[in-house]
Write an enzyme that holds these catalytic residues in place. Structure first.
Site, short mmCIF file in Angstrom:
data_model
loop_
_atom_site.label_atom_id
_atom_site.label_comp_id
_atom_site.label_asym_id
_atom_site.label_seq_id
_atom_site.Cartn_x
_atom_site.Cartn_y
_atom_site.Cartn_z
N ALA A 5 48.17 135.15 -22.72
CA ALA A 5 46.90 135.89 -22.90
C ALA A 5 45.87 135.24 -21.99
O ALA A 5 45.12 134.37 -22.40
CB ALA A 5 46.47 135.84 -24.36
N ALA B 258 43.27 136.25 -19.50
CA ALA B 258 41.88 136.52 -19.09
C ALA B 258 40.90 135.76 -19.98
O ALA B 258 41.19 135.54 -21.16
CB ALA B 258 41.61 138.03 -19.16
N PRO B 259 39.77 135.34 -19.42
CA PRO B 259 39.28 135.60 -18.05
C PRO B 259 39.86 134.67 -16.98
O PRO B 259 39.60 134.88 -15.81
CB PRO B 259 37.77 135.40 -18.19
CG PRO B 259 37.63 134.38 -19.26
CD PRO B 259 38.73 134.67 -20.25
N GLY B 260 40.60 133.62 -17.38
CA GLY B 260 41.27 132.82 -16.37
C GLY B 260 40.97 131.33 -16.40
O GLY B 260 41.45 130.60 -15.53
N SER B 261 40.20 130.86 -17.37
CA SER B 261 39.87 129.43 -17.39
C SER B 261 41.12 128.57 -17.52
O SER B 261 41.31 127.60 -16.78
CB SER B 261 38.88 129.13 -18.52
OG SER B 261 39.42 129.48 -19.78
N GLU C 32 47.79 139.60 -19.20
CA GLU C 32 46.61 140.01 -19.97
C GLU C 32 46.84 141.40 -20.52
O GLU C 32 47.13 142.33 -19.78
CB GLU C 32 45.36 139.97 -19.09
CG GLU C 32 44.10 140.50 -19.77
CD GLU C 32 43.83 139.85 -21.13
OE1 GLU C 32 43.49 140.60 -22.07
OE2 GLU C 32 43.95 138.61 -21.24
N ASP D 102 51.44 143.97 -23.52
CA ASP D 102 51.38 143.33 -24.82
C ASP D 102 52.27 142.09 -24.75
O ASP D 102 53.42 142.17 -24.32
CB ASP D 102 51.91 144.32 -25.88
CG ASP D 102 51.75 143.80 -27.30
OD1 ASP D 102 52.04 142.62 -27.54
OD2 ASP D 102 51.37 144.59 -28.19
N ASP E 139 47.60 131.17 -26.01
CA ASP E 139 46.24 131.05 -26.54
C ASP E 139 45.96 132.39 -27.21
O ASP E 139 45.47 133.32 -26.58
CB ASP E 139 45.26 130.75 -25.42
CG ASP E 139 43.86 130.49 -25.93
OD1 ASP E 139 43.72 129.67 -26.87
OD2 ASP E 139 42.90 131.10 -25.43
N CYS F 50 40.90 129.81 -31.12
CA CYS F 50 39.53 129.34 -31.30
C CYS F 50 39.05 129.75 -32.69
O CYS F 50 37.93 130.22 -32.87
CB CYS F 50 38.60 129.86 -30.21
SG CYS F 50 38.58 131.66 -30.05
#
Length: 478
Positions: free
Chosen positions: A123, A125-128, A147, A174, A192, A245
């Site tokens: 998963a 995005a956004p790419g950190s 993504e 998915d 994540d 998170c």
């Protein structure tokens, strides 16, 4: 920052039941209402930490190290005139603005300085985390960045491009498909997982507006499907990191235990007690890190490291791939492209990459991607380096972002005024042209303060701007 942050009473009652004995509710609530410290991660694909610290000091930025990431720093900087995202250092990919706790999952994945040939970011995005993984892989091997939300793939690609990542293959599925489509393909997997976001109230005061216990249970069911699929995609002996998170045990410990119940002795939990100094303050009995926001003054987070000890039977799936639109360049074509790239741009084709062709477009794919070609439909692979024309090749922006270092013979340093003009999409007439540089025709790299910022073309005494339109900025630049 958010003294009126919304926290549902039912959520607080739930936290009371899972809060470790050495923590208290008063500190938890106070930390949720406290502003989140801004943090950044140095992108070592572009610059060393030491060199970045020198630049930061010159700018008056105050940096303090993030203990679980040796490239991560909390930052104090005056953003009243120029936001961090509009600084030259950010725009040229020297750093990524990333929440400190979100650096932890990737640090856990590479805890023992592992070297992986194939990594899946389920998963992305956004790419950190994707760009963090790419830096730790040193752009080697292959990194599949998936993504689910199509609208976020564009942002993911923009960040990968800005940070100079060239070993990535992007997909838009998915995450539950990977176990069946690419079984036991990856040395490492980061999941994540999408979650209820209970740990993010310090960043978003409305994060808990739609929170309900029933939504937590519903999300946990999806997470269990995702972790099973990720485990199937992992090679025997490989490592997976599961992170969220959020704080609820349903989305964290219980998801990991579900994996153990499903696959038994094939699953081993590996303790994160030595990941960084004082990790034991957030350690669970299983060796996971369950991070409440007051412990390290960051977002709430959860991280688990899991090893796959033995092979497991892959799920049976049907898939229709369609025709693969690329063909591998012949030895003659590859040699000619490599020769022209060297002669015109002073760039060597990386040894672990292969040239592929789609009509007139020329791409570099990481060699480690090849076993997956035909097994999964990727939305983007590797980097586009050229378009073929009758008089040769027209080099593309990613040659600048992903291959150039700034030491090339045809790289020209811009003044701050010229660099601003460049980022605004305008042609530039450089003041400081080296005596030995050929002008008038041909392509040229442009750089600012030593960092490559783009690729242009000489037209008489000016450089025609080659910045992709989506990267053009219009104001408030460094």
């Amino acid at each position: 920052m958010h003294p009126n942050v919304y926290i549902p009473e039912a959520f607080l009652e739930k936290i009371q039941t899972i809060l470790p004995a050495h923590l208290n509710m008063e500190d938890f609530i106070a930390s949720c209402q406290k502003p989140l410290r801004k943090s950044i991660r140095v992108n070592t694909l572009k610059i060393s930490v030491e060199a970045f610290l020198e630049r930061a000091e010159a700018k008056g930025w105050k940096l303090s190290p993030v203990p679980w990431c040796n490239t991560g720093f909390w930052i104090e900087a005056d953003e009243s005139v120029v936001p961090l995202g509009n600084t030259a250092e950010h725009m040229s990919g020297l750093f990524y603005i990333q929440e400190a706790s979100s650096m932890m999952p990737v640090s856990a994945l590479f805890m023992n300085d592992e070297s992986y040939d194939a990594v899946l970011d389920t998963a992305a995005a956004p790419g950190s985390k994707t760009t963090q993984i790419a830096a730790l892989m040193n752009n080697e091997g292959v990194l599949v960045a998936n993504e689910y939300a199509a609208s976020r793939v564009k942002v993911l690609h923009a960040n990968i491009e800005r940070c100079g990542v060239r070993n990535a293959a992007l997909s838009n599925f998915d995450g539950r498909v990977f176990g069946g489509w690419l079984p036991e393909q990856f040395d490492a997997v980061l999941l994540d997982a999408p979650c209820s976001g209970e740990g993010t109230v310090r960043k978003d005061e409305d994060a808990m507006k739609n929170w309900t216990q029933s939504s937590v249970v519903e999300i946990a069911d999806t997470q269990k499907d995702l972790i099973e699929s990720a485990f199937h995609a992992l090679k025997p002996g490989g490592v997976m990191v599961y992170s969220t998170c959020t704080l609820s045990t349903e989305e964290n410990q219980q998801v990991c235990h579900h994996l153990k119940e499903t696959f038994g002795d094939a699953v081993e939990f590996e303790s994160l007690k030595d990941l960084f100094e004082n990790a034991e303050a957030a350690l669970t009995e299983e060796g996971f890190l369950h991070i409440f926001p007051q412990v390290y003054d960051c977002e709430g987070f959860f991280v688990a490291r899991i090893r796959k000890l033995t092979a497991v039977e892959a799920p049976k799936v049907k898939k229709r791939m369609g025709k693969f639109p690329f063909s591998k360049a012949s030895n003659k074509e590859s040699a000619e492209i490599a020769k022209q790239l060297q002669n015109t741009m002073d760039i060597k084709v990386p040894e672990d990459s292969t040239v592929w062709i789609r009509e007139k477009d020329v791409w570099l794919f990481p060699d480690a991607l090849e076993p997956m070609i035909g097994e999964l439909r990727f939305s983007r692979m590797g980097i586009k380096i050229a378009e073929a024309h009758k008089n040769g090749y027209r080099w593309q922006h990613q040659v600048a972002t992903a291959l150039a270092t700034g030491d090339e013979k045809n790289a020209i340093e811009l003044t701050i005024e010229e660099a601003r003009e460049w980022y605004m999409g305008r042609d530039v007439r450089p003041q400081n042209i080296p005596a030995d540089m050929k002008t008038g025709k041909g392509e040229v790299f442009v750089k600012y303060e030593g960092a490559i910022i783009g690729l242009g073309k000489w037209v008489s005494n000016r450089i025609k701007n080659g910045l992709p339109r989506e990267l053009v900025r219009d104001k408030n630049l460094f």
